[in-house]
Design an enzyme around this catalytic site. Sequence first.
Site, PDB file in Angstrom:
ATOM      1  NE  ARG A 180      -3.682   0.248   2.508  1.00 12.48           N
ATOM      2  CZ  ARG A 180      -4.372   0.585   3.599  1.00 12.48           C
ATOM      3  NH1 ARG A 180      -4.378  -0.233   4.652  1.00 12.48           N
ATOM      4  NH2 ARG A 180      -5.035   1.721   3.647  1.00 12.48           N
ATOM      5  CB  CYS A 239      -2.161   3.884   9.646  1.00 15.29           C
ATOM      6  SG  CYS A 239      -3.556   4.433  10.631  1.00 15.29           S
TER       7      CYS A 239
END
Length: 282
Positions: A180, A239
């Site tokens: 990611r 995050c």
Amino acid sequence: MHASPLVTSEWLQTHLQDPDLVVIEASIGKVIGKEPIEYDSPVCIPNAIKLDIETDLSDLTSSSVHAFPTLEQMRSLLKRVGINQRQTLVIYDNQGIYAAPRVWWIFKTFGFDKVYILDGGLPHWLQEGRAVASAYTASTGCLVDDALQLHSANLKSSAEILSNIESSSFKVVDARSEDRFMGRVSEPRPGVRSGHIPQSLNLPFLKVLDGHLYKSPQDLDQIFVALALEPSRPIAFSCGSGITACILLVAAIVSGREQVSLYDGSWAEWGAGEGFPVEGEA
């Protein structure tokens, strides 16, 4: 109590009947980045109350995902469930270590000093064969301390993250997976670009855990030193939506780093904002 954010299951077992102790389960329904633990039947630590991170502890008036609760929201919640700053709070998670650090950081940011995370959470508690209950304890309301206030230095805004790309006054560390972070895979949320904040570092949150437990302070220190993050270096953690970033934030504190903060909007905000620069976009 010691200065660490963590308490052991042995400590909690010993103090479970203390009159000023409040045990809080702070799990979250959707788990991203690790295999979720499923339970066949309701199970919790005795005397625990349940707080929902996605409703009780998120500002639902905000457009951001899992936005930090407001001062008024927090005051109302604490009054409803009967928690005040004189009590000792132990927060645990049914995934081991996942959402509990986020809830710990919320309470710390609102001025709670005696708040801790159960290292290993419910899975470790069960592995050790400790007593459990099948239902949460009903909470009883009481007045909240008037001293409740939000310590804004614990949080970073997108504007602060943006200006830091030039100033480099702190380092941004991203808790998402490497795929990611590098933009090799699509983001789980619609309309969010792939990639990462320029000049940020990647430390997938699973790397600071040993099974359900945090790694030792010495091992965590080595992890941060390997990223050139000495104890004197201020760090902001990010995050997907501000949940797993707090796993790293707590790991940093355990390792002896105190200049820590949370980018609350995290990638859900940054990746959706057209004005924010992105690196590693596929």
